[in-house]
Design a protein around this motif. Structure first.
Motif, PDB file in Angstrom:
ATOM      1  N   LEU A   1       2.338   1.898  -3.395  1.00  0.00           N
ATOM      2  CA  LEU A   1       1.417   2.004  -4.783  1.00  0.00           C
ATOM      3  C   LEU A   1       0.383   3.344  -4.534  1.00  0.00           C
ATOM      4  O   LEU A   1       0.092   3.840  -5.547  1.00  0.00           O
ATOM      5  CB  LEU A   1       0.695   0.768  -4.753  1.00  0.00           C
ATOM      6  CG  LEU A   1      -0.415   0.588  -6.095  1.00  0.00           C
ATOM      7  CD1 LEU A   1       0.668   0.581  -7.326  1.00  0.00           C
ATOM      8  CD2 LEU A   1      -1.076  -0.640  -6.076  1.00  0.00           C
ATOM      9  N   ARG A   2       0.441   3.605  -3.185  1.00  0.00           N
ATOM     10  CA  ARG A   2      -0.509   4.735  -2.989  1.00  0.00           C
ATOM     11  C   ARG A   2      -0.005   6.076  -3.588  1.00  0.00           C
ATOM     12  O   ARG A   2      -0.749   6.554  -4.402  1.00  0.00           O
ATOM     13  CB  ARG A   2      -0.575   5.043  -1.261  1.00  0.00           C
ATOM     14  CG  ARG A   2      -1.404   6.332  -0.814  1.00  0.00           C
ATOM     15  CD  ARG A   2      -2.805   6.033  -1.496  1.00  0.00           C
ATOM     16  NE  ARG A   2      -3.369   7.336  -0.906  1.00  0.00           N
ATOM     17  CZ  ARG A   2      -4.793   7.432  -1.403  1.00  0.00           C
ATOM     18  NH1 ARG A   2      -5.044   6.859  -2.492  1.00  0.00           N
ATOM     19  NH2 ARG A   2      -5.363   8.734  -1.032  1.00  0.00           N
TER      20      ARG A   2
ATOM     21  N   LEU B   1       0.883  -1.111  -0.083  1.00  0.00           N
ATOM     22  CA  LEU B   1       0.004  -0.110   0.077  1.00  0.00           C
ATOM     23  C   LEU B   1       0.931   1.151  -0.039  1.00  0.00           C
ATOM     24  O   LEU B   1       0.603   2.187  -0.924  1.00  0.00           O
ATOM     25  CB  LEU B   1      -0.793   0.005   1.243  1.00  0.00           C
ATOM     26  CG  LEU B   1      -1.871   1.268   1.352  1.00  0.00           C
ATOM     27  CD1 LEU B   1      -2.849   1.567   0.205  1.00  0.00           C
ATOM     28  CD2 LEU B   1      -2.582   1.295   2.712  1.00  0.00           C
TER      29      LEU B   1
ATOM     30  N   MET C   1      -4.368   5.693   3.855  1.00  0.00           N
ATOM     31  CA  MET C   1      -5.026   6.352   2.803  1.00  0.00           C
ATOM     32  C   MET C   1      -5.566   7.542   2.865  1.00  0.00           C
ATOM     33  O   MET C   1      -5.739   8.294   1.934  1.00  0.00           O
ATOM     34  CB  MET C   1      -6.341   5.075   2.621  1.00  0.00           C
ATOM     35  CG  MET C   1      -5.745   3.898   2.200  1.00  0.00           C
ATOM     36  SD  MET C   1      -5.368   3.817   0.272  1.00  0.00           S
ATOM     37  CE  MET C   1      -6.845   4.243  -0.473  1.00  0.00           C
TER      38      MET C   1
ATOM     39  N   THR D   1      -2.297  10.408  -4.316  1.00  0.00           N
ATOM     40  CA  THR D   1      -1.856   9.655  -5.275  1.00  0.00           C
ATOM     41  C   THR D   1      -1.022  10.827  -6.050  1.00  0.00           C
ATOM     42  O   THR D   1      -1.144  11.350  -7.189  1.00  0.00           O
ATOM     43  CB  THR D   1      -2.928   9.218  -6.289  1.00  0.00           C
ATOM     44  OG1 THR D   1      -3.924  10.325  -6.687  1.00  0.00           O
ATOM     45  CG2 THR D   1      -3.543   8.184  -5.696  1.00  0.00           C
TER      46      THR D   1
ATOM     47  N   SER E   1      -4.099   1.259  -4.976  1.00  0.00           N
ATOM     48  CA  SER E   1      -3.933   1.474  -3.595  1.00  0.00           C
ATOM     49  C   SER E   1      -5.493   0.937  -2.920  1.00  0.00           C
ATOM     50  O   SER E   1      -5.350   0.378  -1.760  1.00  0.00           O
ATOM     51  CB  SER E   1      -3.585   2.734  -3.324  1.00  0.00           C
ATOM     52  OG  SER E   1      -4.325   3.726  -3.370  1.00  0.00           O
TER      53      SER E   1
END
Length: 175
Positions: free
Chosen positions: A94-95, A91, A127, A132, A102
């Protein structure tokens, strides 16, 4: 609770009404201004479409290549030293690249560890505290034709790293 529900239901219609009334008071052609804005919006979408396609292809290749798993296995000893759970590393990696990717990883983390687990809370906090970055920079800078983004990219990635590390730290303190 009913007042909040009522206010949320009327918020958008009320905003549209306020814009139209303001336009009429200022003697602007509200519908013509709307059409001009819609035309400009379509032009922006057409300008950023190649960037979007390139990003989606690159993200798909990254997720399906297995490179993330290789990187995580390589850095796991370092993560163990700093007490950073390797379970949330996909995570964290990829976030900054993909919002939908994500979200998929965060959903998998929630299914595997539970939403109330420490790992689940860390994933949720990450998150909420990161962006992004690459997607946002690519879209906004391509829209206004900015080519040199290295300082923006560096500052944004540092902010993402700080957000991830602070998320993990705060969740450890709060649990």
């Amino acid at each position: 609770m009913q007042i909040i529900s009522f206010l949320s239901n009327i918020a958008m219609p009320l905003m549209i009404l306020m814009i139209v009334v303001y336009g009429l008071i200022e003697k602007n052609k509200v519908f013509d201004d709307f059409l001009d804005g819609a035309k400009e919006g379509i032009e922006i979408v057409l300008n950023i479409l190649p960037t979007l396609i390139g990003l989606f292809v690159a993200i798909g290749a990254l997720r399906n290549s297995g490179i993330l798993d290789i990187i995580i296995r390589f850095i796991t000893p370092l993560l163990n030293v700093i007490h950073f759970p390797s379970e949330i590393m996909p995570l964290a990696m990829l976030r900054p690249i993909s919002g939908s990717g994500s979200i998929a990883v965060a959903t998998d983390i929630m299914k595997s560890y539970g939403v109330d687990s420490l790992i689940g809370m860390m994933a949720s906090t990450i998150m909420g505290s990161t962006e992004t970055t690459l997607y946002t920079i690519a879209i906004y800078t391509s829209c206004v034709k900015i080519k040199k983004t290295r300082f923006v990219l560096l500052a944004s990635l540092v902010a993402d790293i700080v957000g991830i590390l602070v998320s993990v730290g705060i969740c450890r303190i709060m649990s």
